[in-house]
Design an enzyme around this catalytic site. Structure first.
Site, PDB file in Angstrom:
ATOM      1  CE1 TYR A   1       3.910  -0.049  -3.266  1.00 18.37           C
ATOM      2  CE2 TYR A   1       5.773   0.216  -4.750  1.00 18.37           C
ATOM      3  CZ  TYR A   1       5.068  -0.555  -3.848  1.00 18.37           C
ATOM      4  OH  TYR A   1       5.495  -1.812  -3.540  1.00 18.37           O
TER       5      TYR A   1
ATOM      6  CB  VAL B   1       2.430  -9.803  -5.739  1.00 20.54           C
ATOM      7  CG1 VAL B   1       1.485 -10.874  -6.275  1.00 20.54           C
ATOM      8  CG2 VAL B   1       1.668  -8.793  -4.888  1.00 20.54           C
TER       9      VAL B   1
ATOM     10  CG  PHE C   1      12.264   2.249   5.476  1.00 24.14           C
ATOM     11  CD1 PHE C   1      11.012   1.769   5.093  1.00 24.14           C
ATOM     12  CD2 PHE C   1      12.592   3.566   5.137  1.00 24.14           C
ATOM     13  CE1 PHE C   1      10.110   2.567   4.407  1.00 24.14           C
ATOM     14  CE2 PHE C   1      11.698   4.378   4.448  1.00 24.14           C
ATOM     15  CZ  PHE C   1      10.463   3.877   4.079  1.00 24.14           C
TER      16      PHE C   1
ATOM     17  NE  ARG D   1      -3.602 -15.684  -9.712  1.00 27.13           N
ATOM     18  CZ  ARG D   1      -3.410 -16.967  -9.450  1.00 27.13           C
ATOM     19  NH1 ARG D   1      -3.816 -17.462  -8.286  1.00 27.13           N
ATOM     20  NH2 ARG D   1      -2.811 -17.756 -10.320  1.00 27.13           N
ATOM     21  N   GLY D   2      -5.228  -8.857  -7.794  1.00 24.55           N
ATOM     22  CA  GLY D   2      -5.684  -7.918  -6.778  1.00 24.55           C
ATOM     23  C   GLY D   2      -5.025  -8.093  -5.424  1.00 24.55           C
ATOM     24  CB  ILE D   3      -2.309 -10.330  -4.162  1.00 18.72           C
ATOM     25  CG1 ILE D   3      -3.070 -11.620  -4.464  1.00 18.72           C
ATOM     26  CG2 ILE D   3      -1.497 -10.472  -2.875  1.00 18.72           C
ATOM     27  CD1 ILE D   3      -2.164 -12.815  -4.730  1.00 18.72           C
ATOM     28  CG  LEU D   4       0.285  -4.033  -4.734  1.00 23.91           C
ATOM     29  CD1 LEU D   4       1.229  -4.153  -3.547  1.00 23.91           C
ATOM     30  CD2 LEU D   4       1.021  -3.479  -5.952  1.00 23.91           C
TER      31      LEU D   4
ATOM     32  CB  SER E   1      12.314  -1.845  -6.684  1.00 22.23           C
ATOM     33  OG  SER E   1      11.134  -2.584  -6.440  1.00 22.23           O
TER      34      SER E   1
END
Length: 412
Positions: free
Chosen positions: A122, A82, A412, A89-92, A117
């Site tokens: 997560y 992001v 990956f 802003r809640g994008i992730l 990273s």
């Protein structure tokens, strides 16, 4: 301006990739063509604010080895960012929502995996640390290597161009994949990933080379890819570094022959080991694996069951198990509730049930223990698993364990 989330098009790829490089502070020039080839366009999304890319996330199709040796379809989450101008802003969250829903809707991958990273991000989306990696700097001027019988019967051959022996190396790798949980059966094109060697990443080291271990019939029994970085100790004595990229071997003599080669390279006194299994056998071939090798363990692969029932039924268990798991999964609520897991070394089932729960845990804990590298007992001691039936924790913890530590061979 409202942020729009949409599936990537090929015409947008350059802007999409440029946004990722900017977010990670990378140039990416030398790797651009391979990244373009490997990007699964229809499984990649971008967040756009007008004409500006402000977020991205992509899925990669793999088959990953799980305990028991099965290669289970797994969606690798990659290229996530992001823009610094659009944080909080809640994008992730919206991208994670879209990608996990897409995995479920496709119906072919019960698991999602990623490398992180910033791992703490997560956990809230249900990913648990499933594998670790071993890094080390082995002082070969002071460490002796004890090799097994038969090592001297192997012949070593150097290929200055690793791509010239790629087919032979991939044949060895393919035979190793079913043996260890976490290893990836590479889709077409991904065999070139371990060969990426952009000059901008060498930091003064030589281009990548490959050494092959061959038997008396010329059959390749193992390989190691490495680079050399010359150096000295500041007083005129050579102190170069062997940078090991990867190493695979089909038996102990071939494995030992490759390590002995790396230990014996002229003008080199350190073998820099990165991203190896935490139970790598070389640890038991040296006399002092701590003070003179400086091993470090780091997190590697994070896993998340997207479909709890299918994921738990896809692997086998080290001893008979019959437990009811009460699973919490706020982000993917279709997983919430009680599941009866029943299985052994021959197979398993995991189905919805109304029976009383034996253990309660979140999907994050299931991801952490899925490949056998983390013990349920350990998570219970940390307060993240709760036992409701006496004895259920020990039973389940033993069943989820794996004889060989899981390992992700490359990112990956």
């Amino acid at each position: 301006m409202t942020t729009e989330l949409r599936t990537l098009t090929r015409a947008e790829w350059d802007d999409w990739y440029g946004g990722i490089l900017r977010a990670f502070g990378a140039s990416g020039v030398d790797e651009r063509d391979l990244h373009r080839e490997l990007t699964e366009i229809d499984r990649s999304v971008g967040a756009w604010d007008g004409g500006a890319l402000v977020g991205s996330a992509s899925l990669v199709s793999f088959r990953m080895t799980v305990p028991g040796g099965a290669a289970v379809p797994s969606a690798g989450l990659s290229m996530v960012h992001v823009a610094a101008t659009h944080r909080r802003r809640g994008i992730l969250r919206s991208m994670m929502r879209r990608q996990l829903d897409a995995i479920r809707d496709a119906g072919r991958e019960p698991l999602s995996v990623l490398t992180a990273s910033e791992p703490h991000i997560y956990g809230r989306f249900g990913y648990g640390m499933a594998t670790r990696r071993l890094d080390a700097d082995i002082d070969t001027s002071r460490v002796a290597l004890d090799v097994p019988p038969g090592t001297d019967r192997l012949r070593l051959r150097i290929a200055d161009d690793p791509s010239s022996v790629l087919e032979a190396c991939e044949a060895v790798y393919a035979r190793k994949v079913p043996e260890r949980p976490g290893m990836l059966r590479r889709a077409p094109g991904w065999e070139r990933w371990p060969l990426m060697d952009p000059p901008s990443h060498r930091d003064g080291a030589t281009p990548l080379s490959c050494v092959l271990a061959e038997d008396g019939h010329g059959a390749v029994r193992g390989y190691a890819r490495y680079a050399l970085k010359p150096g000295d100790d500041g007083y005129g004595s050579p102190r170069g570094e062997v940078r090991l990229r990867d190493l695979e071997a089909l038996d102990a003599p071939a494995y030992a022959a490759l390590w002995r080669f790396l230990f014996g390279l002229d003008l080199m006194s350190v073998v820099a080991v990165r991203m190896r299994p935490v139970d790598d056998p070389w640890l038991h071939m040296v006399g002092d694996s701590v003070r003179l090798c400086r091993p470090r363990w780091r997190d590697s692969l994070f896993a998340r069951p997207v479909e709890v029932g299918a994921a738990l039924a896809a692997r086998t268990y080290s001893c008979p198990v019959d437990v009811v798991l009460d699973v919490e999964d706020a982000f993917c609520p279709w997983n919430e509730g009680r599941w009866r897991l029943s299985g052994d070394g021959g197979g398993a089932t995991c189905e919805r049930t109304r029976e009383a729960a034996d253990l309660t845990l979140s999907v994050r804990e299931l991801g952490a223990v899925y490949l056998g590298g983390t013990a349920l007992r350990t998570l219970a001691a940390a307060g993240r698993v709760r036992e409701l039936r006496e004895g259920a924790l020990n039973e389940a913890s033993r069943a989820f364990s794996c004889e060989q530590e899981p390992w992700l061979p490359h990112g990956f």
